[in-house]
Every structure is written in structure tokens, then in C-alpha cells.
Design an enzyme around this catalytic site. Structure first.
Site, mmCIF file in Angstrom:
data_model
loop_
_atom_site.group_PDB
_atom_site.id
_atom_site.type_symbol
_atom_site.label_atom_id
_atom_site.label_comp_id
_atom_site.label_asym_id
_atom_site.label_seq_id
_atom_site.Cartn_x
_atom_site.Cartn_y
_atom_site.Cartn_z
ATOM 1 N N LYS A 76 0.863 -1.184 0.000
ATOM 2 C CA LYS A 76 0.000 0.000 0.000
ATOM 3 C C LYS A 76 0.899 1.234 0.000
ATOM 4 O O LYS A 76 1.924 1.251 0.698
ATOM 5 C CB LYS A 76 -0.883 -0.037 1.256
ATOM 6 C CG LYS A 76 -1.918 1.078 1.350
ATOM 7 C CD LYS A 76 -2.816 0.887 2.575
ATOM 8 C CE LYS A 76 -3.880 1.967 2.687
ATOM 9 N NZ LYS A 76 -4.777 1.753 3.841
ATOM 10 N N SER A 151 -9.682 1.992 2.931
ATOM 11 C CA SER A 151 -8.818 2.775 2.071
ATOM 12 C C SER A 151 -7.810 1.927 1.298
ATOM 13 O O SER A 151 -7.154 2.447 0.408
ATOM 14 C CB SER A 151 -8.075 3.811 2.917
ATOM 15 O OG SER A 151 -7.224 3.143 3.848
ATOM 16 N N SER A 175 -9.940 -0.567 7.071
ATOM 17 C CA SER A 175 -9.400 -0.499 5.706
ATOM 18 C C SER A 175 -8.706 -1.744 5.182
ATOM 19 O O SER A 175 -8.328 -1.782 4.016
ATOM 20 C CB SER A 175 -8.445 0.683 5.570
ATOM 21 O OG SER A 175 -9.185 1.871 5.521
HETATM 22 N N1 GLN Z 1 -13.206 4.419 6.679
HETATM 23 C C1 GLN Z 1 -12.451 4.764 7.837
HETATM 24 C C2 GLN Z 1 -11.969 6.187 7.732
HETATM 25 O O1 GLN Z 1 -12.185 6.758 6.729
HETATM 26 C C3 GLN Z 1 -11.308 3.822 8.031
HETATM 27 C C4 GLN Z 1 -10.159 4.046 7.127
HETATM 28 C C5 GLN Z 1 -8.995 3.189 7.466
HETATM 29 O O2 GLN Z 1 -9.130 2.154 8.106
HETATM 30 N N2 GLN Z 1 -7.816 3.632 7.059
HETATM 31 O O3 GLN Z 1 -11.392 6.728 8.611
#
Ligand code: GLN
Length: 483
Positions: A76, A151, A175
Site C-alpha cells: 500500500k 482505504s 481499511s
Molecule cells: N473508513 C475509515 C476512515 O475513513 C477507516 C479508514 C482506514 O481504516 N484507514 O477513517
């Protein structure tokens, strides 16, 4: 060759059926041919991959072995990679080449993995759809009009489309697990402190945790083995021995106590997802598990608490991007204030700016007690709920997401609608617990995931349950049409 799992690749390499260089070239060609449809990569590191593959082949020829030696993966794009662009999905870091490798990256490189590239992601890991990336949205290989989740949507789409067998990802509020669910993968968020965060660009430091995304639990065990362990460079990394995750995969599930939280099956859950979750419970009961209803009464407060704590930490973490030290700098600033304002205003996207403002507000004098402190109290209550539940059960099971993957653009004007998609995943981050999502079926051709949660440091138990489930189901073996 692109259909092989990490475990199959390990056997193929050990049996000299193919070399890592051959495999790497095949996958690079596949990425070049198919990724334009998905947009799952921000950078493809062809030269690095070939040289790492040759080095892995040479190590093997010299007698070395190891399940990850010569295995192609991707990172990532928030794991720092020395000399290679590490963008975090943001214009702010579009030109940033990290001066060092993240611990996860160097540990996996030492184990012999081959880095094919850096995967697309929501900007600064903020999102549940992978639509906030500066490099454009990622498409879900199961239906190119739909989001892959976020994400870590780039890692998920690439693995689901068989561009590579596995990838690293991070999970601050879901995510890893949410994109795994929406693309029919297995994804594991480890216990907070199990995997080093050093060199992982911070979003919300008390919640962020790196982990594996792959097609099977067996592969997640292999990748996690390479990622986990103590690192003195991360003060929150825990010095606990790392168990052999592959060794416990086949343990019996006889007598395993599974808790179903009644709050997980209420309004808001797509009934078609609920049916598939129940079917997965039946399959586990056949394997000897016993099921019991439990309650996590404070779950309803998790989203508001998370969306105060995460932006608060983000507003503090992202203050380092000021246009002075690294990253984007605006043209012709008239003075220092103008430099700060325009560099940040032009370098950050809309969702990141929204969160910085919410976070700065929640931390400001006069509001700190009303928002931040309350949210921290809720965090403790949520943890206490889990501790009480784990006195009665060994794992907690439920849906990973309340809905199927939605159409790209469908929630763009309603950020809160997107936040609500995290309802089942964020509690594990608030409590620091490990969680896993595994494929459990399809509705209208779109994947559905089931989430398992376990007590601290019980990643092995999660992988064991998922592996046994995957021996009696075939959801994880299905590939999207066209890939
Ligand atoms: N959807 C959550 C956020 O936007 C989690 C994102 C994540 O786990 N990086 O904060």
C-alpha cells in the site's frame, strides 16, 4: 501462473517448477495489460521487482528456503519505500521519495519478497471507497462500476483481480477488512502493536495497524508471519513472541464458542448479507463450533467516537505537511502564512481538509472536554464490552459491512453515509483487537464478507477458524470474470 496462491507459489518455487523471475515477469505483464481497467497501482516498480526476483532465485540456488522467498507482493502506498515514490494517495506527497524503508517493507524484503509496486489508496487512508485518491478511484474487479472499498482498495482490487497473490494494507477503522469483504478476499487486521508502524505514514496513530490482504487465510498467515514482530523503532510495538501462524491453521474447531452480537443484526444490515452470515455460522457449527448470542451494548456510539478520535489524531499528524520540509509547496508564496495556507489548501484533497478541520475543532480549548474526552470515554466502554464478551466466547462473528459495494460516486455528496459503512469494523480499532474478514458468498454478483474478532494476540485463532471454513467452502476460490 497468476491463479496461484502464496502457498502454491512457495511449493512451485521449492519444487523448481518456475523461477521467481519468470513468475514476476508474468505478473508484471498482467499488471501492464489489466490494471488500466482497475487503477489499482500508483507505481509499478518493474526494475526493482526483476532485481529482487533474481536475488531471490540466487538465494534459493544457494540453498536458502522460506515460504516468502521469491514471492511477488505489493505495498500500500503509505509504507515508505526507499528511493521510490510514497504518495499516500495525495498530491501533497506526489513527489515524495522516501529516504528509508518502513519496517514492514524491510522485514518482507529480508524474507525474500519481490515488490511489484505501490498500490492506490484513499488519500492519507481516509475513506471507505477508494474514491478520495489523488490518482483517481479504484474499480472493483467484480463490477467495474462499483467501489472496491477503502482505504486499501488498490491492494484489494489488485489481489482480487489476480494481478498478484497478496499485498500489504493498513486498517485504522476497517481499511483491510472492508475492502477484503467487498472484493472477496481474506484480510487480517492484527492486534494493535503486533506489526510495527515505523515508516507507515500516520493517519490516526492509536488506531493504525498494518496487515495482510490475500485470497486465503493460509496466505494471510504466511504474509503476517513476515510482517509481525517487535520493533524498537515503534514505541507502541509490543515485545511478544510471534507464534507460528501456519502451524495452528488446521486446529479442530470442536467446542469453539462463537458469539453473535445481537446489535450486529439489527436495522441497517442488508438482509441478504444477514442470510449469508447465518449460512457461514451453519458451516462453522458443522465443524464443531457452538454459537451463542452476546451483546455489545456500546456499539451504537462507536461511529461518533471514532469520527472524533481519528480526525483529532489526523489533524495533529498531518500538521507536519507544511510546504517547508517535504511534499507539495505552492508557487510564489508572498509570506510564510501564505506558504502554509496555500501549500496545505492546494496539496490536500477535500476529505483530508474536512477531517483536519473536524479534528482541530474537537481538540480546541473549550471543545476538548465536550468531544475528545467524551469520545475517549466511549472508547473505554467499547473495550470493556469486548472484554466481557470474551469471558463467554472465543471469537465474535458478524457481517463485515452493512451493505454491498456501492456504485462509484453514489455517496460522494454525503460523507456521513460513507462513514456509516464502517459500523462493524471500527470497534476493533477502538479496542485494539485483531479482526479478520473472509469471503462468505455473493449477492447480485457482488462479494459479501464475514468478520471474526478475537482477544488480543489471537491472530492464530482467527486464521485457524477462517482456514477451516475455507476448507469446506469455495467462495475464496472464485475469480471475477475477465480477470
Ligand atoms: N473508513 C475509515 C476512515 O475513513 C477507516 C479508514 C482506514 O481504516 N484507514 O477513517
Amino acid at each position: 501462473m497468476h491463479q496461484l496462491t502464496l502457498a502454491e507459489i512457495a511449493r512451485g518455487l521449492a519444487d523448481k517448477k518456475f523461477s521467481s523471475e519468470e513468475l514476476t515477469r508474468t505478473l508484471l505483464a498482467r499488471i501492464n495489460q489489466l490494471d488500466p481497467q482497475l487503477n489499482s497501482f500508483i507505481s509499478v516498480t518493474e526494475e526493482l521487482a526483476i532485481s529482487q526476483a533474481r536475488a531471490a532465485d540466487a538465494r534459493r540456488a544457494a540453498g536458502e528456503n522460506g515460504p516468502l522467498l521469491g514471492a511477488p507482493i505489493a505495498h500500500k502506498d503509505l509504507f515508505c519505500t526507499q528511493g521510490i515514490r510514497t504518495s499516500c494517495g495525495s498530491k501533497m506527497l506526489d513527489n515524495f521519495k522516501a529516504p528509508y524503508d518502513a519496517t514492514v517493507v524491510s522485514k518482507l524484503a529480508e524474507a525474500g519478497t519481490v515488490t511489484l509496486g505501490k498500490t492506490n489508496m484513499d488519500e492519507f487512508a481516509m475513506g471507505s471507497a477508494n474514491e478520495s485518491s489523488h490518482y483517481g478511484p479504484v474499480k472493483n474487479p467484480w463490477n467495474l462500476e462499483h467501489v472496491p472499498g477503502g482505504s486499501s482498495g488498490g491492494s484489494a482490487a489488485a489481489v482480487a483481480a489476480r494481478l498478484l497473490p497478496a499485498a500489504t494494507a493498513t486498517d485504522t477503522g476497517g481499511s483491510i477488512r472492508q475492502p477484503a469483504a467487498l472484493t472477496s478476499l481474506t484480510g487480517l487486521k492484527p492486534t494493535y502493536g503486533r506489526v510495527s508502524r515505523w515508516g507507515m505514514i500516520a493517519y490516526a496513530s492509536s488506531l493504525d495497524q498494518g496487515g495482510p490482504l490475500a485470497r486465503t487465510a493460509e496466505d494471510c498467515a504466511l504474509l503476517l508471519q513476515g510482517m509481525a514482530g517487535f520493533d524498537a523503532k515503534d514505541s507502541t510495538c509490543i515485545d511478544e513472541p510471534v507464534p507460528d501462524y501456519s502451524a495452528s491453521l488446521n486446529n479442530s474447531l470442536q467446542g469453539l464458542r462463537i458469539g453473535l452480537p445481537k446489535e450486529y443484526f439489527g436495522a441497517g444490515l442488508d438482509p441478504r448479507i444477514a442470510d449469508l452470515v447465518q449460512a457461514s455460522v451453519k458451516a462453522l457449527e458443522k465443524l464443531g463450533a457452538v454459537v451463542k448470542e452476546i451483546s455489545l451494548p456500546n456499539m451504537q456510539h462507536a461511529i461518533p467516537a471514532y469520527y472524533v478520535i481519528a480526525p483529532a489524531e489526523a489533524s495533529s499528524n498531518l500538521s507536519r505537511f507544511d510546504g517547508v520540509r517535504f511534499g507539495y509547496r505552492c508557487e510564489n508564496p508572498v509570506d510564510l502564512t501564505d506558504l502554509y495556507k496555500r501549500s496545505r489548501g492546494e496539496g490536500f484533497g477535500i476529505e483530508v481538509q474536512r477531517r483536519i478541520m473536524v479534528g482541530a475543532y474537537a481538540l480546541s480549548a473549550g471543545y476538548y472536554d465536550a468531544y475528545y474526552l467524551q469520545a475517549q470515554k466511549i472508547r473505554r466502554l467499547i473495550k470493556n464490552d469486548f472484554m466481557a464478551a470474551f469471558n463467554e466466547v472465543d471469537v465474535i462473528l458478524g457481517p463485515t459491512t452493512p451493505n454491498l459495494a456501492w456504485k462509484i460516486g453514489a455517496k460522494n455528496n454525503d460523507p456521513v453515509a460513507e462513514y456509516l459503512e464502517d459500523v462493524y469494523t471500527i470497534t476493533a480499532n477502538l479496542a485494539g483487537l485483531p479482526g479478520l474478514s473472509m469471503p462468505a458468498g455473493f449477492v447480485d454478483g457482488l462479494p459479501v464478507g464475514v468478520q471474526l474478532l478475537a482477544p488480543y494476540f489471537q491472530e492464530g485463532r482467527l486464521l485457524n477458524v477462517a482456514h477451516r471454513y475455507q476448507q469446506v467452502t469455495d467462495w475464496h476460490t472464485r475469480a471475477p470474470t475477465g480477470f
